[in-house]
Design a protein around this motif. Sequence first.
Motif, mmCIF file in Angstrom:
data_model
loop_
_atom_site.group_PDB
_atom_site.id
_atom_site.type_symbol
_atom_site.label_atom_id
_atom_site.label_comp_id
_atom_site.label_asym_id
_atom_site.label_seq_id
_atom_site.Cartn_x
_atom_site.Cartn_y
_atom_site.Cartn_z
ATOM 1 N N PRO A 74 0.837 -1.198 0.000
ATOM 2 C CA PRO A 74 0.000 0.000 0.000
ATOM 3 C C PRO A 74 0.873 1.250 0.000
ATOM 4 O O PRO A 74 1.872 1.320 0.714
ATOM 5 C CB PRO A 74 -0.784 -0.105 1.313
ATOM 6 N N VAL A 75 0.516 2.203 -0.833
ATOM 7 C CA VAL A 75 1.229 3.474 -0.893
ATOM 8 C C VAL A 75 0.205 4.600 -0.976
ATOM 9 O O VAL A 75 -0.949 4.380 -1.328
ATOM 10 C CB VAL A 75 2.198 3.561 -2.100
ATOM 11 N N GLY A 76 0.651 5.778 -0.660
ATOM 12 C CA GLY A 76 -0.183 6.971 -0.826
ATOM 13 C C GLY A 76 0.468 7.822 -1.890
ATOM 14 O O GLY A 76 1.577 8.304 -1.707
ATOM 15 N N GLY A 77 -0.172 7.946 -3.001
ATOM 16 C CA GLY A 77 0.412 8.723 -4.075
ATOM 17 C C GLY A 77 -0.679 9.348 -4.913
ATOM 18 O O GLY A 77 -1.854 9.335 -4.546
ATOM 19 N N ARG A 78 -0.262 9.879 -6.041
ATOM 20 C CA ARG A 78 -1.229 10.549 -6.913
ATOM 21 C C ARG A 78 -0.818 10.345 -8.361
ATOM 22 O O ARG A 78 0.355 10.455 -8.708
ATOM 23 C CB ARG A 78 -1.272 12.027 -6.583
ATOM 24 N N ARG A 79 -1.839 10.085 -9.169
ATOM 25 C CA ARG A 79 -1.634 10.001 -10.613
ATOM 26 C C ARG A 79 -1.707 11.411 -11.184
ATOM 27 O O ARG A 79 -2.620 12.175 -10.874
ATOM 28 C CB ARG A 79 -2.692 9.116 -11.253
ATOM 29 N N VAL A 80 -0.730 11.729 -12.028
ATOM 30 C CA VAL A 80 -0.698 13.011 -12.730
ATOM 31 C C VAL A 80 -0.451 12.680 -14.196
ATOM 32 O O VAL A 80 0.681 12.342 -14.577
ATOM 33 C CB VAL A 80 0.410 13.938 -12.185
ATOM 34 N N GLY A 81 -1.498 12.716 -14.994
ATOM 35 C CA GLY A 81 -1.370 12.345 -16.403
ATOM 36 C C GLY A 81 -0.947 10.895 -16.548
ATOM 37 O O GLY A 81 -1.597 9.995 -16.034
ATOM 38 N N ARG A 82 0.178 10.655 -17.209
ATOM 39 C CA ARG A 82 0.685 9.300 -17.444
ATOM 40 C C ARG A 82 1.740 8.908 -16.419
ATOM 41 O O ARG A 82 2.540 8.007 -16.657
ATOM 42 C CB ARG A 82 1.272 9.187 -18.858
ATOM 43 N N GLU A 83 1.754 9.590 -15.275
ATOM 44 C CA GLU A 83 2.723 9.300 -14.217
ATOM 45 C C GLU A 83 1.996 9.088 -12.894
ATOM 46 O O GLU A 83 0.933 9.657 -12.657
ATOM 47 C CB GLU A 83 3.706 10.464 -14.042
ATOM 48 N N PHE A 84 2.600 8.264 -12.055
ATOM 49 C CA PHE A 84 2.116 8.073 -10.689
ATOM 50 C C PHE A 84 3.286 8.398 -9.763
ATOM 51 O O PHE A 84 4.381 7.851 -9.929
ATOM 52 C CB PHE A 84 1.632 6.632 -10.457
ATOM 53 N N TRP A 85 3.057 9.298 -8.806
ATOM 54 C CA TRP A 85 4.099 9.769 -7.896
ATOM 55 C C TRP A 85 3.805 9.332 -6.466
ATOM 56 O O TRP A 85 2.660 9.386 -6.017
ATOM 57 C CB TRP A 85 4.148 11.292 -7.904
#
Length: 131
Positions: free
Chosen positions: A47-58
Amino acid sequence: MPRDRDVKFRVVTAVQRYVANPLSRRLPFQTLVETTGRTSGLPRRTPVGGRRVGREFWFVSEYGEKSQYVRNIRADPKVRVRVGGRWHHGTAQLLPDDDPRARLASLPRMNSTAVRLFGKDLLTVRVDLTD
């Protein structure tokens, strides 16, 4: 002081490995990163906490190079990420030159707070999504 940090690392990772992560992985909309175990070759879901931005996941790893999934990424950067209940394939990039504290400001607040609180040697990870 370094010994206190080592104890903190062992306690936090044990709680995550045996309690928090097994429960979180079962939640249908929990964001997960799936790596390939560098020794076993088996899929490993974290499990991670991140965010998708366009074609990237950070996202930001709270223990950087000590995190097992980061070590797996270093061995094989091909990963899958589950965002919003849907799986995406991608290639993970470890970004030691990125400012992880600044990056956390753009990611989900609850997870970012936990990463800041418990983390040490933060490391930014970007996944370039292919589908």
